[in-house]
Design an enzyme around this catalytic site. Sequence first.
Site, PDB file in Angstrom:
ATOM      1  N   HIS A 167       0.797  -1.244   0.015  1.00  0.00           N
ATOM      2  CA  HIS A 167      -0.010  -0.112   0.103  1.00  0.00           C
ATOM      3  C   HIS A 167       0.806   1.448  -0.025  1.00  0.00           C
ATOM      4  CE1 HIS A 167      -4.151  -1.811   0.826  1.00  0.00           C
ATOM      5  NE2 HIS A 167      -3.381  -2.650   1.498  1.00  0.00           N
ATOM      6  N   LYS A 209      -8.080  13.372   5.031  1.00  0.00           N
ATOM      7  CA  LYS A 209      -7.241  12.428   4.917  1.00  0.00           C
ATOM      8  C   LYS A 209      -6.277  12.601   6.159  1.00  0.00           C
ATOM      9  CE  LYS A 209      -6.128  13.815   0.717  1.00  0.00           C
ATOM     10  NZ  LYS A 209      -5.775  12.672  -0.053  1.00  0.00           N
ATOM     11  N   ARG A 210      -5.495  11.232   6.520  1.00  0.00           N
ATOM     12  CA  ARG A 210      -4.469  11.533   7.233  1.00  0.00           C
ATOM     13  C   ARG A 210      -3.613  12.648   7.121  1.00  0.00           C
ATOM     14  NH1 ARG A 210      -3.895   7.537  11.520  1.00  0.00           N
ATOM     15  NH2 ARG A 210      -2.069   8.794  12.113  1.00  0.00           N
ATOM     16  N   LYS A 225       1.215  14.092   1.725  1.00  0.00           N
ATOM     17  CA  LYS A 225      -0.475  14.578   1.108  1.00  0.00           C
ATOM     18  C   LYS A 225      -0.470  16.137   1.134  1.00  0.00           C
ATOM     19  CE  LYS A 225      -2.296  10.557   3.703  1.00  0.00           C
ATOM     20  NZ  LYS A 225      -2.964   9.641   2.438  1.00  0.00           N
ATOM     21  N   THR A 237      -8.354   7.050  -1.873  1.00  0.00           N
ATOM     22  CA  THR A 237      -9.747   6.242  -1.989  1.00  0.00           C
ATOM     23  C   THR A 237     -10.717   7.393  -1.720  1.00  0.00           C
ATOM     24  OG1 THR A 237      -9.635   5.450   0.287  1.00  0.00           O
ATOM     25  CG2 THR A 237      -9.148   3.852  -1.485  1.00  0.00           C
ATOM     26  N   LYS A 257     -14.285   8.849  -3.425  1.00  0.00           N
ATOM     27  CA  LYS A 257     -15.674   8.926  -2.940  1.00  0.00           C
ATOM     28  C   LYS A 257     -16.048  10.586  -3.252  1.00  0.00           C
ATOM     29  CE  LYS A 257     -13.766   5.981   0.606  1.00  0.00           C
ATOM     30  NZ  LYS A 257     -12.933   5.912   2.086  1.00  0.00           N
TER      31      LYS A 257
HETATM   32  C1  AZC Z   1      -2.734   3.699   2.145  1.00  0.00           C
HETATM   33  C2  AZC Z   1      -2.131   4.497   0.803  1.00  0.00           C
HETATM   34  O1  AZC Z   1      -1.403   5.475   1.542  1.00  0.00           O
HETATM   35  C3  AZC Z   1      -3.398   5.013  -0.001  1.00  0.00           C
HETATM   36  O2  AZC Z   1      -2.694   5.707  -0.954  1.00  0.00           O
HETATM   37  C4  AZC Z   1      -4.066   4.025  -0.549  1.00  0.00           C
HETATM   38  O3  AZC Z   1      -5.489   4.336  -1.067  1.00  0.00           O
HETATM   39  C5  AZC Z   1      -4.685   2.998   0.634  1.00  0.00           C
HETATM   40  O4  AZC Z   1      -3.388   2.528   1.644  1.00  0.00           O
HETATM   41  C6  AZC Z   1      -5.397   1.861   0.284  1.00  0.00           C
HETATM   42  O5  AZC Z   1      -4.732   0.974  -0.482  1.00  0.00           O
HETATM   43  N1  AZC Z   1      -1.837   3.289   2.987  1.00  0.00           N
HETATM   44  C7  AZC Z   1      -2.067   3.104   4.501  1.00  0.00           C
HETATM   45  O6  AZC Z   1      -3.082   3.550   4.735  1.00  0.00           O
HETATM   46  N2  AZC Z   1      -1.136   2.671   5.101  1.00  0.00           N
HETATM   47  C8  AZC Z   1      -0.048   2.151   4.875  1.00  0.00           C
HETATM   48  C9  AZC Z   1       0.874   1.590   5.768  1.00  0.00           C
HETATM   49  O7  AZC Z   1       0.400   2.093   3.736  1.00  0.00           O
END
Ligand code: AZC
Length: 828
Positions: free
Chosen positions: A370, A562-563, A568, A670, A674
Amino acid sequence: MATKKMNKKTESVAVPSVTCAEMQQGIIDRLHKGLATDKNKANNKAWWNATCLAVNELVFEKLTKTHHNHAGKDTRAVNYLSLEFLMGRLLSNNLQNLQVFKVTEEALKGLGKDLYELCDEEPDMALGNGGLGRLAACFIDSLATLGYPAIGYGIHYEHGLFKQEFQDGRQIERPDTWREYGNPWEICRPESIQLIPLYGYVETLYDPTEGAKKIWHAGQKLKGVPWDIPIVGYGAKTVNILRLWESRASEAFDWDVFNAGGYVDSQAEKSRAETVSKVLYPNDSTDAGKELRLIQQYFFCACSVKDILRRFKRANSDWNELPKKVAIQLNDTHPTMAIPELMRILIDLEGLDWDFAWDICQKTFAYTNHTLLPEALEKWSVGLFEKVLPRHLEIIYEINAQFLKNVVEKKWPGDDQKKAKLSIIEESDNRMVRMANLCVITAYKVNGVAAVHSELVKTDLFPEFHELFPTKLVNVTNGVTPRRWLKTCNPGLATLLDETIGDDWVLNLDKLKGILPKATDSKFQQRFMDIKKQNKVEMAKIIKETTGVEVSVDAIFDVQIKRLHEYKRQQLNLIHILTLYKRLLENPDYDMVPRVFLFGAKAAPGYHMAKEIIFALNKIADKVNNDTRIKDKLKVVFLPNYRVSLAEKMFPAADISEQISTAGLEASGTGNMKFSLNGALTVGTMDGANIEMAEEIGEQHMFIFGLSVDEVKDLKTKGYKPYDYYYNNPELKSVLDWLDSDFFTPGHPGLLSDIKRSLLEWGDEYLCLADYASYLEAHQKIDALYRDQAAWAEKAILNAGAMGKFNSDRSIEDYASKIWKLKKFPIA
Ligand code: AZC
């Protein structure tokens, strides 16, 4: 509660529909018999609880049917192992998926209660940090909806992600106690408890015929108690489960110690054991690096693997069948310990030889990556491993030795550099176990989460592995469930879609294309925009209630949720806001469409810069929102405690979606999907899934800006000099210098200076200054377009209508065909 077989409207879907009277009776019964209260005494929490319990009666019936259906056919199932499931609330979602939302609303109305108010009583199940955890939640919704046999495995955290409060603009973390009043959705399954060993030592016994046999003498044992959450597929043909493990001491307390008078000591082991599932690590992308975290990961993997084997053994006695019946998906590297644990069980406990066990593992596991951020690639020190999991370290060494000898040496004879790079063990002063390498070596498929990300996994992250295993690395683009992220969260738009293209878009999101021809239809535009306006009105109320700030719904709602992470680039948004503010102060008649900038984000508690950005945005908000000179043209609101249930209100109310990561760093995103699905326009870089969204929507209907992945690489290779941008752009310079003053923090100059420093002195790792000018241009275009409401509506409709691909049902079908080779088994 009695259930009827068929819903008259959509005959293809067997719906357990109930009448209004039955639902009322069900809820009243649960108040009386389940909660020992009555309708005159009950508060809203009790009403919510009773409604959930009444809904459960519908759910449990389907759960049992699904279980018999799958167990009876001994089906192949996917086991989705994830340390995070960011579920949010379940009542409204379950009602929608059971297709009894309306009838329940009516039933409660008859009892003098408002369903929406009761839904707001539900605490979020915040068992995840961000994208990865929410994706897991969308995936299990889709798996059930599509009728695939699947189990989600995770941890039953006592505390979910921390609650965020602001004190003088700074983030304060408070514990999240989501189960304070119990959780009506979960079922404890003591019959499936697992015992999990830890610590201790390994003894080697030599047998003249069988050779060496390893026995792990554990120093401690934990008890894993499973809690099942039913996952209702849309149309309720399938109800799968999410099984979450809670850790307890293997004995409630030590009787001998207790009897000898050591009351306190006897409790100590109990509380130590319970710590393992006590908290979700609040780190997004960075490694917590603690013994507890390793134990947490192992505990959850060991419980899950044992549970998977228990189910397998019920119907099978031939280990050759295991990879045919069981697929295990590792959601990032967090569940990697499942690999050596399966090896250990097969070899040490089941007596299989190494090659057979290894062959099974290689056919069973698949792994999803991810993120490319180096700090997120998990590593554990060998020393820690040796102490906590001595037998697993031996197994990992052996996997590594065989891999280096049989695979790497054959491909690149004598190339020690290659070996050092690909080895599971990183040789340094503090030797480390690289979990990603173990995953890639073992898994039969490894996937990235968007096309560009998957390419970068091949070319930048694991190029040598890609050379070794050219068919292993694949792409599955992420998606989101349209049940929660449109049907449930945006009832206005959902109704318009039902009326325009029929109500089966919920199961076939490609049908959204049906609204594309309506994009220029002024009546449709009007309805579309009226719905957006109404959602903004609702959001404005929430903003007023939570922050006291009044915002106009005629302004552009520009949202970044988002986080909080530097990649970001919330700080890029921040400097854009300062630019507008400065322009307004210099010229009160500066012509701009009023903007409301909305933020929601939690920062990892130990992430200094992320917390500084939150603080700065809050301080800027204070100033801007109270500055009468700018005539309400600008508002900035940072909503505290961003979470799924808040997101459900923010996506439908957004005009602009900020997806502004440095190209190459956001694996997919994601939230971007949305927003578009709910008719917001994207301002974004060519990164992650934005690229595929642009393919579907048409780049001309988005506000794309900034450096591309290749341009970022070039600039970094040439040597990036943020000062060049600073000195060459007077507006940028004045905005950054502003941060050094005490304008936003009266009497305390310099409190916001770290943001400027990070963008200049510390090198601006995420290239904010390089993208600043082009970001401003994109925002100018936004301002211009919004003045033409018909043109804006057209684009918003074209965005929503093009989102068919970004549906988690499509993602799951991709996994099922490319990776899991899974068949559907819906209830007949
Ligand atoms: C996230 C990614 O940062 C994001 O881009 C992606 O859409 C999401 O996963 C689902 O695939 N990653 C995380 O939340 N955490 C880690 C450890 O990657």
